[in-house]
Design an enzyme around this catalytic site. Sequence first.
Site, mmCIF file in Angstrom:
data_model
loop_
_atom_site.group_PDB
_atom_site.id
_atom_site.type_symbol
_atom_site.label_atom_id
_atom_site.label_comp_id
_atom_site.label_asym_id
_atom_site.label_seq_id
_atom_site.Cartn_x
_atom_site.Cartn_y
_atom_site.Cartn_z
ATOM 1 N N ASP A 1 -9.956 -5.835 0.810
ATOM 2 C CA ASP A 1 -8.973 -4.809 1.137
ATOM 3 C C ASP A 1 -9.639 -3.444 1.030
ATOM 4 O OD1 ASP A 1 -6.796 -3.083 1.312
ATOM 5 O OD2 ASP A 1 -5.625 -4.104 -0.229
ATOM 6 N N HIS B 1 -5.724 -7.475 2.348
ATOM 7 C CA HIS B 1 -4.546 -6.628 2.293
ATOM 8 C C HIS B 1 -3.398 -7.332 3.031
ATOM 9 C CE1 HIS B 1 -2.533 -2.742 1.924
ATOM 10 N NE2 HIS B 1 -1.914 -3.101 3.029
ATOM 11 N N SER C 1 0.839 -1.190 0.000
ATOM 12 C CA SER C 1 0.000 0.000 0.000
ATOM 13 C C SER C 1 0.878 1.245 0.000
ATOM 14 C CB SER C 1 -0.948 -0.014 1.184
ATOM 15 O OG SER C 1 -0.277 -0.298 2.394
#
Length: 152
Positions: free
Chosen positions: A93, A123, A1
């Site tokens: 996610d 995630h 991320s």
Amino acid sequence: SAGGNLSAVVAQAFRDEGRELAGQLLIYPGIDMTSGYPSYAENGHGYFLELPTMKWFSDNYVGDADRADPRLSPIKGNLEGLAPAVVVTAEFDPLRDEGIAYAKALESSGVPTTYRHCDGLIHGFFAMGHLSQAAQLAIEETCALFRTVLHG
């Protein structure tokens, strides 16, 4: 991320500096600090990465800066002429919809883009291959996609 965010920003900086970049591998990237996407509400609790944690990270990273600055929200930048990209998202996610939006924005800007959505994963799955066969398969498929970007 965060790594996807930094990678997307570096890809834009390299292009602007005339430096060649072979490709971008963006795994569940956080690329827009200006708005919440539907996946924030759908997946923001109970799936490893949670909204309060995301808020803490973004508030501490951004501070008082303009969240629309492309160095923080690369989706707000000029995407034309970027290196080919592989964008990967996970079903559960909060960042899923950001990744989808970025893949579409790259494609709309003429960037060769391969998008891979990973059903049933959360995630952080890229670090969970030793725990999950589904995660390991997604990792292997993602690496194969990026290998194609790098080597044709």
